[in-house]
Every structure is written in C-alpha cells, then in structure tokens.
Design an enzyme around this catalytic site. Structure first.
Site, PDB file in Angstrom:
ATOM      1  N   ASP A 235      29.247   8.153  42.378  1.00 40.01           N
ATOM      2  CA  ASP A 235      30.110   7.228  41.644  1.00 40.01           C
ATOM      3  C   ASP A 235      31.442   7.037  42.363  1.00 40.01           C
ATOM      4  O   ASP A 235      32.230   7.973  42.465  1.00 40.01           O
ATOM      5  CB  ASP A 235      30.354   7.774  40.231  1.00 40.01           C
ATOM      6  CG  ASP A 235      30.990   6.761  39.295  1.00 40.01           C
ATOM      7  OD1 ASP A 235      31.582   5.791  39.781  1.00 40.01           O
ATOM      8  OD2 ASP A 235      30.876   6.942  38.070  1.00 40.01           O
ATOM      9  N   HIS A 329      23.626  -2.710  38.448  1.00 42.57           N
ATOM     10  CA  HIS A 329      25.059  -2.457  38.295  1.00 42.57           C
ATOM     11  C   HIS A 329      25.814  -2.667  39.606  1.00 42.57           C
ATOM     12  O   HIS A 329      26.902  -3.276  39.612  1.00 42.57           O
ATOM     13  CB  HIS A 329      25.263  -1.026  37.793  1.00 42.57           C
ATOM     14  CG  HIS A 329      26.693  -0.661  37.562  1.00 42.57           C
ATOM     15  ND1 HIS A 329      27.404  -1.099  36.475  1.00 42.57           N
ATOM     16  CD2 HIS A 329      27.550   0.102  38.304  1.00 42.57           C
ATOM     17  CE1 HIS A 329      28.638  -0.621  36.525  1.00 42.57           C
ATOM     18  NE2 HIS A 329      28.756   0.109  37.632  1.00 42.57           N
TER      19      HIS A 329
END
Length: 421
Positions: A235, A329
């Site tokens: 991330d 995403h």
C-alpha cells in the site's frame, strides 16, 4: 532524519552525554547482561559495564521540530506506532487561548522530539528511550476559524468535503477544531507524547476523538519495502516521490498564496476506513489481485514487472479483456486516470477489537497530504466512488480535513502567522 546529537537539542549531563542516551545505554547494557546471564551471571554484567552498547538506531533517531520547510510527520518514513487526535476549543476559549495553547504545544513537541522530558511533571513513561523518530504534527480544522473569529483567514481548501456513497460517517469521530498526529518507532514514546499533549491542553481544549494505529516495525523485513495494509496488499506504491520535479507543487501550498500564513503548509485528509476483512479473505487470491490490479506477492502490476513498473492500462489478455480490469483500484486511482491528481498517502493500520458478531473492527487510518484537497483527494475519491471494485470491501466511518501550516522557526510556534495577524 538525523541521529540525535547534542547539537539537536538533547539535554546533556556533565560528561556531554544526553540523559536520555545515558539511560538508554544502561538499558541496552542490561539487555546484553540478560543474554549472557545463563553463562556468566555477575561476570556478564561486568562485560556490559566495560563495553556499553549505544542506544539502538531505532531509538536514537531524532527529527527536528523547528527550522525546516514543512512540519515533521509528512515526508518522513512511516513510523511503527501512531496516534491521531482532534481537539475542540473549550466553551468561551477564543483566539487568545488558542495562541497560548499552540505556543505551549509547540514548545512541548520540540522537547519531546529531541528526546527531552515533558517538563517538570513528566510521567517517566519514555524515560529510558531515545526520541525514536517521534514526530508531532499540528493542523487546524474548518471550525477553528469560527471559534477564533478568523473566518476571513480560512482558506478555500478547507471547504467541506463532498459526500461519498461509501460514507458511513460518525460525526463524533470526525472533524474538530485542532488536529494532532503523533508517530514514533516505539509504542511508549508515542503514548508518552499523546498523554503529554492531552495534559498540556489544560482548560483550553478537550479531546473530541482519538485513534490509535500501527505499521510494520523498522528492520522487520530483510530490506526496506513499501508497507502492507491489513488486507495484505502493498500500500503506497503510487505515492509521489521527492525525486519528481513536481513533488513540492503537489504536496505543499506555494508562497504568495492568498493566505500567507499557510505558505509552505499542506492539507491533511484523514479517514477511518474499516476493512470488511471477513468478506475480503473469502476471495481467492486471483480475485483479490483483480480487485486491486496488482500482484499480492510483490505489488507489481498484473501486466508484469516489479512494484515500480508502470501499469500497462491498455494491455489485454488472450481473451481480449483488459489485464488490469476497468474497475481495479489501481487503475481508477492512477494519476494518469485523474488528470494528474496525486496525494501522498501516509497511513496507519488499526485494530480496535471485534464486533459482537466476531467481525474485526480493523482497517486503515488513511492520511493523505496535498497542496489542495479539491485537486488531490476529492477528484480521485469521486472516481473511486463511482466504480472501484474495492468499495465492496471497505467502509469510510470517520472523516476530517485539516490545514497544516509550515514548520515554525526557532522561538516561534505552529500557526503564529495566523493567530498573530
């Protein structure tokens, strides 16, 4: 970041060694004695006394509070432990009280980040530790300007965020007059700073909400790498890099703005995002990767390469379909899909126990930094809101937007240019 030295402001004993470093050295020596104790008992202690071990790198690293372009806690590496808190000014408190509070908080943060105690009433919680990369960052919410009669000084970047379909916001855990972000690589150092800040608020402000977070500890991986979130995904791959020519432009308010007190500052969007981990973990690995658009093992795009390889958004597979799905995403949030909109994500994970049905109350304390949230966070989130495959597995439960002034000079406090205009 630079190691703590006498020049960085550590309190010194008669021999020139900082009190914190001396105590840390003694603690490290004690640990050495414990390791050797089975073999030598008192002799092991003697060895430790003759060859004191310096405070570990994780503990000795200090970060400057004053005399830097931007406040600490924005571009520094993510720390292992974090606390976020919002405060509301007390009834009757205004600009004068706010200025005194920010003066008090700034002096306290400077001491704590240098590894010094929190004044005469220090609790001793962090007495044996060095500064441990502690950062304390302060920001102002939209309501702060109403409370201090400074509405004319409120920048348009603090206009309320729009509503999004994934929002399930708890007003009691959102917004606030003042925001404090604390990060450190030691849990006790981080808690010590949080407690000191809360106590120093005194009668001027009260806690509105507070959240705790964590990241992977330094040295836990064989080599430095991008952190993972609680879904197991790498991330932060697409974050702007300091080496990029427009890095400062994307993150920090330029000089000469209509609100000079914010020149060199930034905006922080804070979101408590709960991850529906039970649902997510039921997905097979290949489906999780299609939701994100990246491999889970190393964060590389599904189109191949390494974590830093650019997404080949037009690449199709043997079946003629896009390798990175249209609703992935990574595709939807990519700057090239959003007119170049970018923000620096610097989050903490959280886990606050389990709901009565056994589902974990866990997820991401999302913090992103940008020069203008209407050009950074808002357009990207709007696009994600319209079709991100990840939306089915997350829930935005709290939100805040804060203007974060530049770092103060020595002898000044955060927000002085605003509060003393």
């Amino acid at each position: 970041m630079t190691p703590l030295t006498p020049a960085s402001g550590a309190s010194l004993g008669h021999d020139g060694i900082s009190r914190r470093r001396l105590l840390g050295t003694a603690g490290a020596a004690g640990a050495t004695g414990l390791v050797l104790g089975a073999a030598g008992g008192a002799a092991a202690y003697a060895v430790a006394e003759e060859s004191p071990t310096a405070l570990a790198t994780v503990g000795s690293t200090g970060i400057a509070f004053h005399d830097r372009p931007h406040q600490a806690g924005i571009t520094e590496p993510q720390q292992a432990h974090g606390h976020l808190a919002a405060f509301d000014l007390a009834p009757g408190a205004g600009r004068k009280e706010a200025a005194a509070l920010m003066r008090r908080w700034s002096a306290l943060a400077a001491d704590l980040m240098a590894g010094r105690p929190a004044g005469d009433g220090d609790t001793g919680v962090a007495l044996d530790a060095g500064p441990s990369s502690l950062t304390v960052t302060f920001g102002f919410g939209r309501s702060f300007f109403d409370r201090t009669s400074l509405v004319a000084q409120r920048p348009p970047g603090l206009d309320p965020l729009p509503a999004f379909s994934s929002d399930h916001l708890d007003a009691g855990r959102s917004d606030g007059d003042l925001w404090v972000q604390i990060g450190a690589n030691d849990a006790l150092v981080a808690f010590h700073a949080l407690r000191a800040i809360q106590k120093a608020a005194g009668a001027a402000a009260r806690v509105r909400w507070q959240m705790n977070g964590f990241n992977r500890s330094p040295g836990a991986t064989a080599q430095p790498m991008t952190a993972r979130n609680l879904m197991g995904q790498v991330d932060g791959t697409g974050n702007p890099k300091p080496s990029e020519p427009d890095f400062e432009q994307r993150l920090f308010v330029p000089s000469g703005s209509d609100h000079p007190w914010l020149d060199g500052g930034s905006y922080a969007v804070v979101r408590r995002i709960r991850m529906l981990l039970d649902d997510w973990e039921k997905l097979p690995l290949h489906q999780q990767e299609r939701v994100i658009g990246r491999r889970k093992s190393d964060g590389a795009p599904l189109t191949g390469g390494t974590e830093t390889t650019e997404l080949a958004l037009d690449e199709t597979g043997p079946d003629g379909k896009l390798v990175v799905p249209e609703n992935a995403h990574a595709r939807i949030s990519a700057p090239e899909q959003n007119g170049g909109a970018a923000m620096l994500r610097r989050p903490f994970s959280f886990h606050d126990g389990f709901a009565p049905d056994g589902t974990p109350d866990a997820g991401l304390l999302f913090i992103c930094w940008q020069a203008d949230p209407l050009r950074g966070f808002v357009p990207v989130q709007r696009k994600l809101d319209r079709g991100d495959a990840l939306s089915a597995f997350i829930r935005h439960e709290a939100s805040g937007l804060f203007a974060v002034p530049a770092a103060p000079k020595k002898g000044e406090y955060v927000g002085q240019r605003l509060l003393e205009t």
